[in-house]
Write an enzyme that holds these catalytic residues in place. Structure first.
Site, PDB file in Angstrom:
ATOM      1  N   LYS A  60       0.597  -0.619   0.134  1.00  0.00           N
ATOM      2  CA  LYS A  60      -0.106  -0.327  -0.049  1.00  0.00           C
ATOM      3  C   LYS A  60       1.241   1.123   0.238  1.00  0.00           C
ATOM      4  O   LYS A  60       1.723   1.593   0.681  1.00  0.00           O
ATOM      5  CB  LYS A  60      -0.459   0.640   1.454  1.00  0.00           C
ATOM      6  N   GLU A  92       9.523   0.537  10.882  1.00  0.00           N
ATOM      7  CA  GLU A  92      10.750   2.161  11.352  1.00  0.00           C
ATOM      8  C   GLU A  92       9.787   3.566  10.991  1.00  0.00           C
ATOM      9  O   GLU A  92       9.602   3.972  10.100  1.00  0.00           O
ATOM     10  CB  GLU A  92      10.955   1.790   9.661  1.00  0.00           C
ATOM     11  N   GLU A 110       9.710  15.330  16.143  1.00  0.00           N
ATOM     12  CA  GLU A 110      10.216  14.834  14.181  1.00  0.00           C
ATOM     13  C   GLU A 110       9.787  16.117  13.620  1.00  0.00           C
ATOM     14  O   GLU A 110       8.446  15.638  13.001  1.00  0.00           O
ATOM     15  CB  GLU A 110      10.017  13.851  14.103  1.00  0.00           C
ATOM     16  N   CYS A 143      14.299  10.210   7.192  1.00  0.00           N
ATOM     17  CA  CYS A 143      13.420   9.524   8.555  1.00  0.00           C
ATOM     18  C   CYS A 143      14.427   9.191   9.296  1.00  0.00           C
ATOM     19  O   CYS A 143      14.916   9.584  10.494  1.00  0.00           O
ATOM     20  CB  CYS A 143      13.037   7.900   8.140  1.00  0.00           C
TER      21      CYS A 143
HETATM   22  P1  NAP Z   1       2.156   8.657   8.201  1.00  0.00           P
HETATM   23  O1  NAP Z   1       0.442   8.362   9.193  1.00  0.00           O
HETATM   24  O2  NAP Z   1       2.573   7.509   9.370  1.00  0.00           O
HETATM   25  O3  NAP Z   1       1.842   7.397   6.715  1.00  0.00           O
HETATM   26  C1  NAP Z   1       2.678   6.796   6.215  1.00  0.00           C
HETATM   27  C2  NAP Z   1       1.912   5.545   5.610  1.00  0.00           C
HETATM   28  O4  NAP Z   1       1.027   4.946   6.196  1.00  0.00           O
HETATM   29  C3  NAP Z   1       1.456   6.275   4.151  1.00  0.00           C
HETATM   30  O5  NAP Z   1       1.560   5.452   3.261  1.00  0.00           O
HETATM   31  C4  NAP Z   1      -0.604   6.049   5.226  1.00  0.00           C
HETATM   32  O6  NAP Z   1      -1.135   6.418   3.974  1.00  0.00           O
HETATM   33  C5  NAP Z   1      -0.347   4.790   5.738  1.00  0.00           C
HETATM   34  N1  NAP Z   1      -1.151   5.347   6.574  1.00  0.00           N
HETATM   35  C6  NAP Z   1      -2.017   6.339   7.615  1.00  0.00           C
HETATM   36  N2  NAP Z   1      -2.602   5.942   8.193  1.00  0.00           N
HETATM   37  C7  NAP Z   1      -3.180   4.279   8.303  1.00  0.00           C
HETATM   38  C8  NAP Z   1      -3.644   3.336   8.804  1.00  0.00           C
HETATM   39  N3  NAP Z   1      -5.091   4.030   9.693  1.00  0.00           N
HETATM   40  N4  NAP Z   1      -3.840   2.063   8.546  1.00  0.00           N
HETATM   41  C9  NAP Z   1      -2.840   2.294   7.487  1.00  0.00           C
HETATM   42  N5  NAP Z   1      -1.812   2.595   6.810  1.00  0.00           N
HETATM   43  C10 NAP Z   1      -2.207   4.036   7.098  1.00  0.00           C
HETATM   44  O7  NAP Z   1       2.800   9.703   7.918  1.00  0.00           O
HETATM   45  P2  NAP Z   1       2.139  10.914   6.929  1.00  0.00           P
HETATM   46  O8  NAP Z   1       1.135  11.523   7.609  1.00  0.00           O
HETATM   47  O9  NAP Z   1       2.120  10.682   5.867  1.00  0.00           O
HETATM   48  O10 NAP Z   1       3.138  11.689   7.178  1.00  0.00           O
HETATM   49  C11 NAP Z   1       3.214  12.939   9.242  1.00  0.00           C
HETATM   50  C12 NAP Z   1       4.523  12.840   9.234  1.00  0.00           C
HETATM   51  O11 NAP Z   1       5.347  11.156   9.556  1.00  0.00           O
HETATM   52  C13 NAP Z   1       5.976  13.443   8.970  1.00  0.00           C
HETATM   53  O12 NAP Z   1       5.457  15.074   9.528  1.00  0.00           O
HETATM   54  C14 NAP Z   1       6.450  13.143   9.268  1.00  0.00           C
HETATM   55  O13 NAP Z   1       7.752  13.439  10.386  1.00  0.00           O
HETATM   56  C15 NAP Z   1       6.092  10.778   9.771  1.00  0.00           C
HETATM   57  N6  NAP Z   1       7.001  10.206   8.553  1.00  0.00           N
HETATM   58  C16 NAP Z   1       7.887   9.657   8.725  1.00  0.00           C
HETATM   59  C17 NAP Z   1       8.272   8.811   7.756  1.00  0.00           C
HETATM   60  C18 NAP Z   1       9.613   8.237   8.183  1.00  0.00           C
HETATM   61  O14 NAP Z   1      10.848   7.414   6.642  1.00  0.00           O
HETATM   62  N7  NAP Z   1      10.561   7.816   9.359  1.00  0.00           N
HETATM   63  C19 NAP Z   1       7.894   8.746   6.265  1.00  0.00           C
HETATM   64  C20 NAP Z   1       6.702   9.496   6.117  1.00  0.00           C
HETATM   65  C21 NAP Z   1       6.141  10.669   7.807  1.00  0.00           C
HETATM   66  P3  NAP Z   1      -1.566   7.553   3.431  1.00  0.00           P
HETATM   67  O15 NAP Z   1      -0.398   8.641   2.700  1.00  0.00           O
HETATM   68  O16 NAP Z   1      -1.667   7.320   1.605  1.00  0.00           O
HETATM   69  O17 NAP Z   1      -2.068   7.942   3.873  1.00  0.00           O
END
Ligand code: NAP
Ligand code: MG
Length: 485
Positions: free
Chosen positions: A179, A254, A385, A288
């Site tokens: 996904k 991760e 973060e 990250c």
């Molecule tokens: P996120 O919510 O953690 O999203 C990451 C992935 O999880 C996306 O594919 C997202 O899908 C999916 N997802 C979200 N809610 C889910 C659920 N209930 N069940 C299953 N999958 C779900 O991150 P974000 O909201 O895009 O970003 C917010 C913050 O997260 C960033 O500002 C950053 O601090 C952190 N982040 C960290 C990393 C890392 O590499 N460690 C990567 C991304 C974000 P959709 O995007 O399609 O909703």
């Protein structure tokens, strides 16, 4: 910039391209031009059911179960070749979704190829042990695949993060459902196309695009998923772990980081400044392992801060006419708003913005590389973060203070140590709470496919990359045979 090269933006299930059951689509926006570059299916729970069923059926099939491990490996090696051959097509998709500069995109494509190459090479070397018992016993272990594995991928490095977990999962004989993040789904669809061309049987890889709270949620709470690999925020990771608990599915998490960059006065300061600035500004800080805290020795504080701010001010930004720049746009309006909120918090908390601190231009998603000093240790900017090009400063006098600051957040993903004293470096490296420690470098030029990678504390658990990752995609079975004469 419209995407031409992938014909169908459809779901990939059981070896076929399909529209989502709902027929609805999501617009994918290029963060540089703010144009719609593609429409991807808004997958729902029914689509996830179909993908998981296909993955289960493929997992149980004789074709996959009994495939010679070396053949499985050769398919992955072929995928690596195809990724390299189709570099330009993949670059176009990934650029449309992320607006990253060419050097970063090229690195990502090569890293994806390396994952398939590395794990293609180990597919026929996943071995058990024989265990000595009484003379009339033969006891041995085998490493079996887990079954259906779910891969929830974030938007910051879409192709390479998908490849990082999909390659070892398939090498070990599992089947997968991916996904991708809704903002950056195109390269995962391309990966499915490449897998099929390389000869992967139908159903071994499936890709369901859609929103996290719909398709993602359906996948991580699905009863027939055996393992979930998630990369993303700690909040979503916590939620996913709870969903996995209902089905006793295992998880690899991760999550984010607040990785310290500890600089001693005896370091090569020019080199350290260069590495640190690159680490926090690459991909606009949306990494990250971004080195987001500068933990610097007091005696060189002013001098070093000056070097860092000067280096930040020299960086180039995305322009429509250049493929090579240092700072990309932030992925979305939502993310840049988050960074802007943190700037307000910094002022409220008494921080001094030394450079940056704002959008480069109104109406764009470009954020200036930012350096902030004078924040208290419990500041939200030090503890949380941000996922933007924002570096916060903390200072120490003794190595004990350096350690306390380095370990002073809930995270524990990566750390950088800069010193010419090997004793100090090693003393600190063994005491820092983080899964990854770099001394006088930060990240390897080739991407580090061979190095186990993952977090401690709220940065998650489980290890990706290297041989270590295979442990998370296999389970051990012990077989004891009683021998009669
Ligand atoms: P996120 O919510 O953690 O999203 C990451 C992935 O999880 C996306 O594919 C997202 O899908 C999916 N997802 C979200 N809610 C889910 C659920 N209930 N069940 C299953 N999958 C779900 O991150 P974000 O909201 O895009 O970003 C917010 C913050 O997260 C960033 O500002 C950053 O601090 C952190 N982040 C960290 C990393 C890392 O590499 N460690 C990567 C991304 C974000 P959709 O995007 O399609 O909703
Ligand atoms: Mg997009």
């Amino acid at each position: 910039m419209k995407v031409q090269s992938i014909k169908k933006f459809e779901l990939f299930i059981d070896g076929e391209w399909r529209a989502s059951g709902s027929g609805e689509t999501i617009e994918s926006i290029n963060p540089a031009t703010l144009e719609v570059v593609a429409r991807i299916p808004r997958g729902n729970a029914e689509d996830v059911d179909a993908a998981v069923a296909a993955a289960r059926q493929a997992f149980e099939s004789t074709e996959w179960r009994e495939m010679l491990p070396a053949k499985r490996g050769r398919i992955l090696l072929r995928m690596a070749e195809l990724i390299r051959e189709k570099k330009e097509e993949i670059l176009e998709l990934e650029r449309a979704d992320t607006a990253q500069p060419r050097w970063l995109l090229e690195g990502g494509v090569e890293l994806a190829a390396r994952y398939f190459e590395y794990y293609g090479g180990v597919a026929d070397k996943i071995q058990g042990e024989s265990i000595p018992l009484r003379a009339d016993y033969l006891d041995y272990t085998i490493r079996e695949p887990l079954g259906v594995t779910a891969h929830v991928v974030p938007w910051n490095y879409p192709l390479q993060i998908a490849s990082r977990s999909v390659a070892p999962a398939i090498a070990a004989g599992n089947t997968v459902v991916v996904k991708p993040a809704e903002d950056t789904s195109l390269s995962a669809l391309k990966l499915a196309e490449i897998a099929t061309e390389a000869g992967l049987p139908n159903g071994v890889i499936n890709v369901v695009t859609g929103y996290g709270n719909e398709a993602g949620q359906a996948l991580v709470s699905h009863k027939d998923v055996d393992h979930i690999t998630f990369t993303g925020s700690t909040g979503t990771g916590t939620h996913i772990m709870k969903c996995a608990a209902d089905n006793i599915a295992s998880v690899t998490l991760e999550l984010g980081g607040k990785s310290p960059q500890v600089v001693f006065s005896d370091a090569d300061l020019d080199e350290a400044a260069q590495i640190i600035v690159r680490s926090i500004t690459q991909n606009a800080g949306q990494t990250c392992v971004a080195g987001s805290r500068l933990v610097v020795q007091k005696s060189i504080q002013n001098e070093f801060i000056q070097r860092v701010s000067e280096a930040m001010e020299k960086l180039t930004f995305y322009t429509p006419s250049s493929e090579d720049y240092d700072v990309s746009p932030v992925i979305s309006e939502k993310q840049i708003n988050r960074i802007e909120e943190y700037m307000e918090i910094a002022i409220q908390e008494g921080g001094t913005i030394i450079t940056g601190g704002k959008r480069k231009e109104k109406g764009t998603l470009l954020f200036e590389p930012t350096l902030i000093n004078d924040l208290p240790v419990d500041s939200r900017l030090i503890q949380e973060e941000i996922f933007g090009p924002v570096l916060v400063v903390q200072t120490f006098e003794t190595i004990d203070e350096a350690l306390e600051l380095a370990n002073g957040t809930e995270y524990g993903l990566a750390a950088g140590i800069y010193t010419s004293d090997v004793n100090k470096a090693h003393w600190l490296a063994t005491r820092i709470r983080s899964g990854f420690v770099f001394i006088n470098n930060y990240g390897t030029p080739e991407g580090g496919v061979e190095m186990p990678f993952g977090g401690m504390g709220k940065s998650g658990f489980g290890r990706e990359r290297g041989l270590e990752a295979l442990k998370h995609y296999t389970q051990v079975k012990n077989i004891a045979l009683k021998i009669k004469k």
